[in-house]
Structure formats: C-alpha cells, structure tokens
Design a protein around this motif. Structure first.
Motif, mmCIF file in Angstrom:
data_model
loop_
_atom_site.group_PDB
_atom_site.id
_atom_site.type_symbol
_atom_site.label_atom_id
_atom_site.label_comp_id
_atom_site.label_asym_id
_atom_site.label_seq_id
_atom_site.Cartn_x
_atom_site.Cartn_y
_atom_site.Cartn_z
ATOM 1 N N TYR A 108 -17.773 1.100 -11.439
ATOM 2 C CA TYR A 108 -18.732 2.208 -11.339
ATOM 3 C C TYR A 108 -18.067 3.567 -11.156
ATOM 4 C CZ TYR A 108 -17.825 1.694 -6.322
ATOM 5 O OH TYR A 108 -17.227 1.601 -5.096
ATOM 6 N N TYR A 109 -16.774 3.678 -11.427
ATOM 7 C CA TYR A 109 -16.167 4.999 -11.271
ATOM 8 C C TYR A 109 -15.302 5.337 -12.482
ATOM 9 C CZ TYR A 109 -11.683 2.868 -9.869
ATOM 10 O OH TYR A 109 -10.516 2.166 -9.838
ATOM 11 N N MET A 315 -18.208 8.757 -9.448
ATOM 12 C CA MET A 315 -19.021 7.576 -9.731
ATOM 13 C C MET A 315 -19.820 7.820 -11.009
ATOM 14 S SD MET A 315 -21.746 5.854 -7.159
ATOM 15 C CE MET A 315 -22.871 4.557 -7.681
ATOM 16 N N GLU A 316 -19.599 6.984 -11.989
ATOM 17 C CA GLU A 316 -20.337 7.109 -13.241
ATOM 18 C C GLU A 316 -20.258 5.798 -14.012
ATOM 19 O OE1 GLU A 316 -18.534 10.122 -15.667
ATOM 20 O OE2 GLU A 316 -16.912 8.815 -16.309
ATOM 21 N N VAL A 317 -21.233 5.593 -14.870
ATOM 22 C CA VAL A 317 -21.219 4.458 -15.785
ATOM 23 C C VAL A 317 -21.393 5.031 -17.181
ATOM 24 C CG1 VAL A 317 -22.334 2.312 -16.451
ATOM 25 C CG2 VAL A 317 -22.204 2.939 -14.049
ATOM 26 N N PHE A 351 -22.828 -5.278 -11.494
ATOM 27 C CA PHE A 351 -22.352 -4.487 -10.367
ATOM 28 C C PHE A 351 -22.354 -5.357 -9.120
ATOM 29 C CE2 PHE A 351 -24.292 -1.019 -12.961
ATOM 30 C CZ PHE A 351 -23.121 -0.329 -13.211
ATOM 31 N N ASN A 398 -27.784 2.509 -5.593
ATOM 32 C CA ASN A 398 -26.816 2.493 -4.497
ATOM 33 C C ASN A 398 -27.423 3.193 -3.293
ATOM 34 O OD1 ASN A 398 -24.513 2.817 -2.807
ATOM 35 N ND2 ASN A 398 -23.192 2.678 -4.608
ATOM 36 N N PHE A 411 -25.735 7.110 -14.039
ATOM 37 C CA PHE A 411 -25.866 5.804 -13.412
ATOM 38 C C PHE A 411 -27.285 5.288 -13.618
ATOM 39 C CE2 PHE A 411 -25.543 2.540 -10.169
ATOM 40 C CZ PHE A 411 -24.202 2.201 -10.229
#
Length: 446
Positions: A108-109, A315-317, A351, A398, A411
């Motif tokens: 997720y990062y 944090m990114e997808v 995840f 999250n 995200f």
C-alpha cells in the motif's frame, strides 16, 4: 514472526523477530518447497492493466526483465506459458502478458516516492542528507554525529543500529510514539522439549494471536490504563537513565492503537538511549544549519554530520487499470469482503490488517479468492464481477490516525455495512470470510 509467517509453513527459527537473513532464507525455502521458482518474475514492473470484456481477459504491460543483482533470488528464464497465461515482447522492450484473472498484492505504499517534506535552509547543511527508503550502500557513519528526523517504526529500528557505528545519534521527533520492548526469544519455550516441532510452532503462533487480541481488548477498552502502563514500561526500561530525558519525549498525544505500536527486540531502542550514544529531542524543526538542525521552540541546535530522514511513506495504490479502454480511478473503487474491487471484473486485491500481522489476515482472504476461482472453474464461468451497491456509504479502509494514512490520496474505500466493511481485528476478518459462503453479490457469466 510467528504470525507473519504463512499458516501452511509455521516459523520454526529460534528468534521471535526475524532478521533480514532469516526472512530471506524462509522465503527461499517456501518457494523451493512449493515449486514456485518458475512462476515468479523478479525485477518486473507492471505499468498498466487492461481488461477486454469481449475476451474476458486482462492484458498487462510489464517493464524490465533483468535479474536481481547480488546474492538474491534470480529471475529464471521465462518458462513455457502456464495455463491461462501467455506473454510476448513488443519492439520497445516491454513485455505484454495476458491472463484470465488478476490479483494485486503489491502493498500500500509507493516504492518510488517516500514522504519527503521540505525543510527550510536545507542547502546550508554541509553534510549528507539521506532518506531511509533510499539508503546508500556506501554511507559511512563511523565517528559521525547523526540527526534522524522521525519517530515511527523506521526510526525505532534504525536508532539502535546507527548507535553501534555513529559517534552520536539524536532522534528528532515532532511527537513521540508508543515503543514497547519485547524478548527476541519465542514464547512458550518451556513447552518445546515435550512436543513435536510442528506442534510447538503452531502453539507459539496462536499464543501470539491470543496475546495480541487480549492486549488489544484491554487497551481499547481502557485507554488511560494503556497510557499508564506504557509510562511505567519506559521507566523500567531506562532505569536510572530516565532522569536524563524530558518525560514528554515518551508521552504520545494519542491513545494506544490509534496509530501503530512499535516493538523493540530485547529493548534495543531503550538500550541505545541508556548507553548515552543515542538521544531524543522533541519538537518542530525550524531550519537546517551548516552543522545540524535547529529546533523551533528553544532554537536548540542538534549538531549533525549526517541527517537521516525517517519521515514516513507515501500511501497509495497505483493500479493503472483500464476496462474496455476506459481509465479506472482507484478512489472510485470500493473493497468487497476485503478482496474484490467493485465493478472490476476478474480482479482481486489483497491487503492486510493494521492491528494484526499482515500475513495473518491475508490467509483467509487468499482462500476466499481461491474459492471463487474454483467455483468458476467447476461451473465453466469466464467472468465474475461485484457491482457497487449505491446505498453503501464510503468509509476509509484504514482506520489508523497516522499521518501517512491521512495523506493517502489513491486508495480504494470500504463501506459502512457488511460485506463492504474493512475489518482489521483477526476474529472479525475470519467472520467476514466465513459469511462469504452465503454471498449473492458476485455476478458470474460465461
């Protein structure tokens, strides 16, 4: 590592915390035991994924096929195409691969863009500025003064290691976090001589699960008791050295598990502080100086020859999805049972949990996805998609209050009701996948 390890291959090494070498050896063993060498392509980056509804097929564009350098697992020669998968190479060097079902498990990062806040007057600093995510192999800290900006897991891990080689390490933190010492030896050692090795491995794994559930229940129900216990723990760890520090250096502004909790193997974080080779300064950075970092409040100068930025991750997808030529925005997607992406056919994303071990919560998710794949195979279905429920209100997937979570922009969301909720507690995770056998939301077609 008892719960970080796979449930089908329990952690059997003596250390509770795995070193890099131990974890690499464990992964190599797992890959070899299950014959996965030819099914893994190292040093490959997926740059786009496009679904064709007429063919019910994904096409992936992949950049890079060079082997990993050094004594690491090597990228094997591309084997004959596996069932349901084919590959070809374009003239520009990119590889195109097709597959019937696509699973994302990339974390997720961002690997390319860590969180790197600018600081005033950086150009005046005469030493090296290093970000922890891009550590130079030739960085020599022997005999140098190091200022490390950050207080998260990276900083807590780095501090005792840097203190071994540097002359002095100062952790510059905007606000403190929770750090607990824990023994590096596995629990239930008394049981080991009396049972088979695999029995002990399983017992230590689920002892760890139970212990974390119990502690989580206590501190979330009684947050003040959790704070008090942490302050007592810090005093015990530092002993007589506690008086050298400002008490506010160890008093987080938030409750336990509002953000992640750090664990120091054998209390190495506190041992470094006790030794006098490491220190903590709490406050805002005002600006860089030629020989260090100047603080905002008292204008104190933290002298440094090297500044290490342990300022967090981005944090990114970034999925780069297309469906029939149309771009898909990750922010518009909603997670269904923590695995499927709404309105995206033949696709799952995995995840972990923010309050339990990542792998512990992924096991049930993987079995859930596999059950759908097997169902499709048995009944001859070529496509499965979960339509987004218009009545479900989006919620963050999250639940942590950490800054890296608040900064997240790309995200998928979760929903405000089952089965669109995203759970982080292990028992809740198990329950959502057990309930999946009664699902009517996934839509299948041939």
């Amino acid at each position: 590592m008892a719960t970080m390890a796979y449930d089908f291959k329990p952690w059997s090494r003596s250390s509770y915390f795995g070193s890099g070498e131990d974890i690499m050896a464990y992964m190599k063993e797992t890959v070899a035991e299950h014959g996965l060498e030819d099914r893994i392509k190292y040093s490959h980056k997926v740059t786009s994924s496009s679904f064709d509804s007429k063919k019910n097929e994904w096409t992936l564009e992949i950049n890079g096929d060079e082997a990993v350098k050094g004594d690491e697992l090597k990228t094997p020669e591309v084997p004959p195409s596996h069932r349901g998968e084919s590959s070809s190479r374009r003239r520009d060097g990119h590889r195109m691969m097709t597959t019937k079902f696509l699973i994302f498990a990339q974390g997720y990062y961002s690997y390319d863009r860590p969180h790197r806040p600018p600081f005033k007057n950086e150009e005046a600093f005469e030493g090296d500025i290093v970000h922890a995510q891009f550590w130079p192999a030739d960085l020599d800290l022997k005999g140098k003064k190091v200022a490390m900006i950050g207080s998260g897991a990276t900083a807590v891990t780095l501090l005792p290691e840097l203190a071994k080689v540097a002359d002095k390490v100062t952790m510059v933190q905007r606000s403190p976090g929770y750090v607990f010492a824990a023994p590096s030896q596995r629990p239930l050692k008394w049981l080991q001589p009396y049972v088979y090795g695999w029995v002990y491995d399983w017992a230590s794994r689920y002892h760890d699960v139970y212990d974390k559930l119990k502690k989580m229940a206590i501190v979330t129900a009684m947050p003040v008791k959790g704070k008090t216990a942490h302050r007592k723990h810090v005093r015990e760890q530092l002993g007589s050295a506690y008086d050298r520090f400002d008490p506010t250096d160890f008093r987080p502004k938030y409750d336990l598990w509002d953000q992640r909790v750090c664990v120091a193997p054998d209390g190495d974080f506190y041992e470094a502080l006790k030794s006098g080779k490491a220190d903590i300064v709490t406050g805002q950075v005002k600006a860089f100086a030629a020989n260090g970092v100047r603080m905002q409040t008292d204008r104190k100068l933290v002298e440094a020859d090297v500044v290490v930025l342990a300022t967090g991750l981005t944090m990114e997808v970034r999925l780069n999805l297309k469906i029939d030529g149309e771009d898909v925005d990750e922010k518009d997607l909603m997670l269904y049972r923590q695995a499927f992406l709404s309105d995206v056919p033949n696709c799952a994303i995995l995840f972990g949990s923010t309050i339990a071990s990542w792998t512990l919560s992924l096991g049930p998710a993987c079995r859930f996805v596999c059950s759908h794949l097997n169902y499709m195979k048995r009944h001859g279905y070529a496509k499965v998609v979960v339509p987004k429920d218009p009545h479900v209100v989006p919620r963050p997937a999250n639940n942590l209050q950490a800054n890296y979570v608040k900064r997240a922009s790309r995200f998928p969301t979760a929903g405000d009701r089952p089965p669109w909720c995203y759970y982080h507690g292990f028992l809740n995770i198990l329950s959502t996948f057990l309930a999946a056998k009664f699902d009517t939301n996934p839509k299948y077609s041939k």
